[in-house]
Motif scaffolding. Structure first.
Motif, PDB file in Angstrom:
ATOM      1  N   ASN A 207       0.844  -1.186   0.000  1.00 54.08           N
ATOM      2  CA  ASN A 207       0.000   0.000   0.000  1.00 54.08           C
ATOM      3  C   ASN A 207       0.879   1.235   0.000  1.00 54.08           C
ATOM      4  O   ASN A 207       1.878   1.296   0.722  1.00 54.08           O
ATOM      5  N   LYS A 210      -3.156   6.015  -0.683  1.00 50.09           N
ATOM      6  CA  LYS A 210      -4.453   5.452  -1.027  1.00 50.09           C
ATOM      7  C   LYS A 210      -4.345   4.411  -2.135  1.00 50.09           C
ATOM      8  O   LYS A 210      -5.350   3.788  -2.498  1.00 50.09           O
ATOM      9  N   ALA A 211      -3.164   4.223  -2.682  1.00 47.27           N
ATOM     10  CA  ALA A 211      -2.978   3.288  -3.790  1.00 47.27           C
ATOM     11  C   ALA A 211      -2.397   1.969  -3.296  1.00 47.27           C
ATOM     12  O   ALA A 211      -1.672   1.921  -2.301  1.00 47.27           O
ATOM     13  N   SER A 212      -2.752   0.880  -3.990  1.00 45.34           N
ATOM     14  CA  SER A 212      -2.183  -0.437  -3.731  1.00 45.34           C
ATOM     15  C   SER A 212      -1.579  -0.960  -5.026  1.00 45.34           C
ATOM     16  O   SER A 212      -2.110  -0.715  -6.120  1.00 45.34           O
ATOM     17  N   TYR A 213      -0.475  -1.700  -4.894  1.00 44.71           N
ATOM     18  CA  TYR A 213       0.177  -2.266  -6.066  1.00 44.71           C
ATOM     19  C   TYR A 213       0.509  -3.727  -5.797  1.00 44.71           C
ATOM     20  O   TYR A 213       0.935  -4.090  -4.698  1.00 44.71           O
ATOM     21  N   ASP A 241      -1.380  -2.384 -11.264  1.00 47.21           N
ATOM     22  CA  ASP A 241      -1.966  -1.221 -10.613  1.00 47.21           C
ATOM     23  C   ASP A 241      -3.481  -1.299 -10.799  1.00 47.21           C
ATOM     24  O   ASP A 241      -3.997  -0.994 -11.880  1.00 47.21           O
ATOM     25  N   PRO A 242      -4.230  -1.708  -9.769  1.00 42.90           N
ATOM     26  CA  PRO A 242      -5.681  -1.845  -9.929  1.00 42.90           C
ATOM     27  C   PRO A 242      -6.395  -0.504 -10.040  1.00 42.90           C
ATOM     28  O   PRO A 242      -7.511  -0.443 -10.558  1.00 42.90           O
ATOM     29  N   GLN A 243      -5.757   0.580  -9.579  1.00 39.05           N
ATOM     30  CA  GLN A 243      -6.375   1.900  -9.708  1.00 39.05           C
ATOM     31  C   GLN A 243      -6.376   2.342 -11.169  1.00 39.05           C
ATOM     32  O   GLN A 243      -7.399   2.814 -11.684  1.00 39.05           O
ATOM     33  N   GLN A 244      -5.239   2.200 -11.839  1.00 37.78           N
ATOM     34  CA  GLN A 244      -5.104   2.598 -13.239  1.00 37.78           C
ATOM     35  C   GLN A 244      -5.418   1.461 -14.205  1.00 37.78           C
ATOM     36  O   GLN A 244      -5.390   1.654 -15.420  1.00 37.78           O
ATOM     37  N   LYS A 245      -5.704   0.261 -13.659  1.00 43.21           N
ATOM     38  CA  LYS A 245      -5.960  -0.923 -14.471  1.00 43.21           C
ATOM     39  C   LYS A 245      -4.841  -1.128 -15.492  1.00 43.21           C
ATOM     40  O   LYS A 245      -5.069  -1.226 -16.697  1.00 43.21           O
TER      41      LYS A 245
END
Length: 407
Positions: A207, A210-213, A241-245
């Protein structure tokens, strides 16, 4: 990944039974750390043998007497920090055993259920996902909503067990997510622009604000399971990167030839990766080192500034775990080796005390294990041992929490 994948002939079908707890009282020996770099003239060592098998040659039998004693010890220490982790008369509990190898990879502590999830081979040459409940010592196979095909390494993150799987001829290598409470399973990643992954070996998460990788290693092991289909991608470490897919290769084979184990430290600032020399796959003329590398993770979660952290004295560095104090634990041919955050080898759990003589002679190693609160769960091929420590070494923690969290 380990030697069994290439060498083991596997017997009868997997039968899971409870095993009465037995105990082995271990002996611990503290050696001066100078013996790791300074020995009497005339010493003889062999890269195929354990460090504690080193001798001083004909006519000088007493010069390495401490090493000869260490060969019989369950725990070998080069620093008192390692001994401090062990209770007086430390004992190893044998909690499960089969007449064939069934437990050698993954080693993930699912702290919310106090379980260790692991993988191992069966008669058909495939790997199975298996669970040890640490409260009851019951061993069972979890029921998942879809098959997790040839699982290898894994990680527990925010209530989900992530499993790196090698797949087979019809199921592509992939990273799976599994809900340990319901058994619901899904594919997280299985391709890169239409190309199959080579064979995900291990996976970790971190983590960053706020981002997870998610990071995972990808190597050629899947060719053992998919009718010999050769890899189409270079071996690499990947970052999802699930935020940026977005799925990106972030460490290529020019930096690490065949990446294997992977973990992030508790603070989420460093990424550790073990490397397997290519001879284990491509023959004696392969390249690379059996090594542990460390990278800094920048503010965007990208690995930078690669450094060599450690070398395996023999065999390969396979399973990799990091405790809350930053100590790095690896499964190697000598046993489970513990290094400080600066790379000093503090000590090791001696493989010669935990494997059968025939297994040691054949060159098999303790490939993986789990750090479970105040316990080490050792996956010793046809056995599972539990070592009670003096303190919790993984518990509720920070951004890159190693293997679990205790409240």
């Amino acid at each position: 990944m380990g030697l069994h994948d290439l060498l083991f002939g596997l017997p009868a079908i997997l039968v899971l039974v409870n095993f009465p707890v037995q105990a082995l009282t271990g002996s611990a020996l503290l050696l001066d750390s100078s013996v790791t770099y300074l020995l009497p003239l005339g010493f003889q060592g062999n890269v195929s043998d354990s460090f504690v098998s080193t001798n001083a040659g004909v006519g000088r039998p007493n010069d390495t007497a401490p090493l000869e004693a260490a060969a019989k010890a369950s725990f070998v220490a080069f620093d008192e920090e390692f001994l401090d982790l062990l209770p007086p008369n430390a004992s190893l509990e044998l909690v499960a055993q089969k007449p064939y190898p069934f437990a050698d990879e993954m080693g993930v502590w699912v702290w919310s259920r106090n379980e260790v999830w692991f993988t191992g081979p069966t008669i058909n040459g495939s790997n199975h996902l298996t669970v040890l409940n640490l409260d009851t010592m019951r061993v069972y196979e979890p029921k998942t909503s879809l098959p997790v095909v040839n699982p290898n390494g894994g990680y527990y993150h925010e209530g989900v067990v992530y499993v790196a799987a090698d797949g087979n001829a019809t199921s592509a290598p992939a990273i799976y997510g599994v809900d340990p409470d319901t058994g619901e399973a899904w594919v997280v990643v299985d391709s890169y622009f239409g190309l199959r992954l080579n064979g995900p070996n291990d996976v970790t998460w971190t983590n960053n604000g706020k981002a997870s990788y998610m990071f995972f290693t990808d190597d050629p092991l899947s060719s053992l399971y998919n009718d010999g289909l050769q890899p189409q991608l270079p071996d690499a470490v990947w970052r999802f990167d699930p935020q940026q897919k977005t799925l990106l290769p972030v460490i290529d084979r020019s930096d690490i030839s065949v990446p294997n184990g992977i973990r992030v430290n508790k603070e989420g600032t460093k990424l550790y990766v073990t490397s397997t020399p290519e001879p284990y796959y491509y023959g004696a003329n392969g390249t690379a080192s059996s090594a542990i590398y460390v990278f800094d993770l920048d503010q965007d979660g990208f690995p930078r500034d690669q450094r060599l952290f450690g070398l395996a004295q023999r065999g390969i560095s396979d399973g990799l775990h990091i405790d809350d104090s930053g100590r790095v634990w690896t499964g190697e041919a000598d046993g489970i080796v513990v290094r400080s955050s600066n790379g000093k080898i503090l000590g090791f759990l001696n493989a010669m005390a935990l494997l059968d003589a025939a297994e040691v002679e054949a060159g098999y190693s303790l490939q993986n294990f789990a750090l479970a609160g105040d316990k080490v769960v050792i996956l010793a091929l046809d056995k599972i041992w539990v070592l009670q420590l003096t303190t919790q070494i993984v518990k509720c923690g920070g951004a890159g929490q190693a293997d679990g969290c205790l409240s």
